[in-house]
Design a protein around this motif. Structure first.
Motif, mmCIF file in Angstrom:
data_model
loop_
_atom_site.group_PDB
_atom_site.id
_atom_site.type_symbol
_atom_site.label_atom_id
_atom_site.label_comp_id
_atom_site.label_asym_id
_atom_site.label_seq_id
_atom_site.Cartn_x
_atom_site.Cartn_y
_atom_site.Cartn_z
ATOM 1 N N THR A 270 0.853 -1.182 0.000
ATOM 2 C CA THR A 270 0.000 0.000 0.000
ATOM 3 C C THR A 270 0.892 1.236 0.000
ATOM 4 O O THR A 270 1.655 1.458 0.946
ATOM 5 N N GLU B 194 -7.560 -1.422 0.981
ATOM 6 C CA GLU B 194 -6.372 -1.878 1.699
ATOM 7 C C GLU B 194 -6.178 -3.386 1.732
ATOM 8 O O GLU B 194 -5.261 -3.867 2.391
ATOM 9 N N VAL C 173 -1.832 0.638 -4.921
ATOM 10 C CA VAL C 173 -1.858 -0.598 -4.130
ATOM 11 C C VAL C 173 -1.665 -1.755 -5.091
ATOM 12 O O VAL C 173 -1.969 -1.657 -6.284
#
Length: 322
Positions: free
Chosen positions: A154, A233, A315
């Motif tokens: 991330t 995430e 990400v």
């Protein structure tokens, strides 16, 4: 291009083309809405979902028009003949489709009337709903390629972090990696998810919505926050991300803000979810389904006025740290 090619492409008779001396371009643009299409210039292609809705509306409009003509004929009324060069139904269909194409292709999702909680560039184009946008972006998410790796990286404005498949959490400062223990599991209603259970999670939107609606523990984050965290995430698969977007559309209180820019200047579409003491806002890139930024604002209680946000620069999977 021959006269007979013009006939085949436009539906005009050979005599019509020869008598009018119309060029191919003039013939093709001889329908209601052509001026608007030319003025719009080159636009990004609308999504499959948007086109499907546009076509449904067009067919419905044509059906209403034809029903009206049929009723006029039954009453003995004179029905105006189609404009020369193209059948009446074809002209209406092309004209309506042009208007729809300009509407969905030349603009982005617009503000629905709600006042944003922070500054942002709002579109003045058509209004739409959160559920429509989320359904569209779910289609985009489902088409993303499947990938894999040893770590989930991330990349935030504040730095980089890495998560291993065993949920070991690492951060990188000044080019050096530091292990920060195990990352807390992701929340989804009453469930706690690690990397393995995330892969085994249902992708059905209705079941995901049911999990989001199930009352979590008292100290758990809101259903909206849970979904955004998984989308931004976690190494969720394209199919799971699509299911989560669709599930979010079923949450009551999710509102479409419209076109805004995140803190780095990237354009996206913002959604908000207000609770009794807080407001969450997420900015999504409608072209990629990526989460660009998430902002959480306390609106009441001891933390009133406190704002936290994360800006996701990128990400994805990687096989090494650093």
């Amino acid at each position: 291009m021959s006269t007979y090619d013009d006939v085949e492409r436009t539906g005009m008779s050979t005599q019509d083309v020869e008598e009018t001396g119309m060029t191919e371009r003039a013939v093709l643009l001889d329908f209601p809405g052509a001026d608007e299409l030319v003025a719009a210039g080159r636009v990004e292609p609308p999504s499959a979902q948007a086109l499907a809705r546009a076509l449904e509306g067009i067919e419905a409009a044509v059906a209403v028009q034809e029903a009206g003509h049929a009723a006029q004929r039954e009453r003995g009324a004179v029905v105006t003949a189609p404009l020369r060069g193209m059948s009446g139904r074809r002209r209406v269909l092309v004209g309506l489709f042009t208007a729809a194409a300009v509407a969905v292709g030349a603009v982005t999702y617009a503000n629905t009337g709600e006042t944003p909680t922070d500054t942002g560039t709002r579109s003045e184009a058509r209004a739409d709903t959160a559920s429509v946008f989320l359904d569209d972006v779910a289609t985009v998410a489902a088409t993303r390629s499947v990938s894999s790796g040893k770590y989930w990286k991330t990349h935030l404005t504040v730095g980089d972090s890495y998560l291993s498949q065993s949920m070991d959490f690492y951060v990188v400062n000044d080019g050096k990696a530091y292990k920060k223990g195990r990352r807390p599991d992701w929340q989804l209603g009453p469930k706690d998810l690690d990397w393995k259970s995330l892969d085994q999670l249902t992708t059905d939107p209705a079941k995901l919505l049911q999990l989001l609606r199930t009352p979590p523990r008292p100290d758990s984050i809101s259903p909206f926050d849970q979904a955004v965290t998984l989308l931004g995430e976690s190494p969720a698969s394209p199919k799971l991300r699509a299911g989560l977007f669709k599930a979010m559309a079923g949450l009551k209180g999710v509102k479409l803000v419209g076109t805004v820019k995140d803190s780095t200047g990237r354009g996206g579409t913002a959604l908000e979810f207000a609770e009794a003491k807080s407001v969450g806002r997420v900015i999504v890139d409608p072209k990629t389904s990526s989460i660009l930024e998430y902002t959480f604002t306390w609106t009441a209680g001891a933390s009133k006025g406190k704002v936290t946000h994360q800006t996701y620069l990128s990400v994805g999977f990687t096989d090494k740290i650093g």
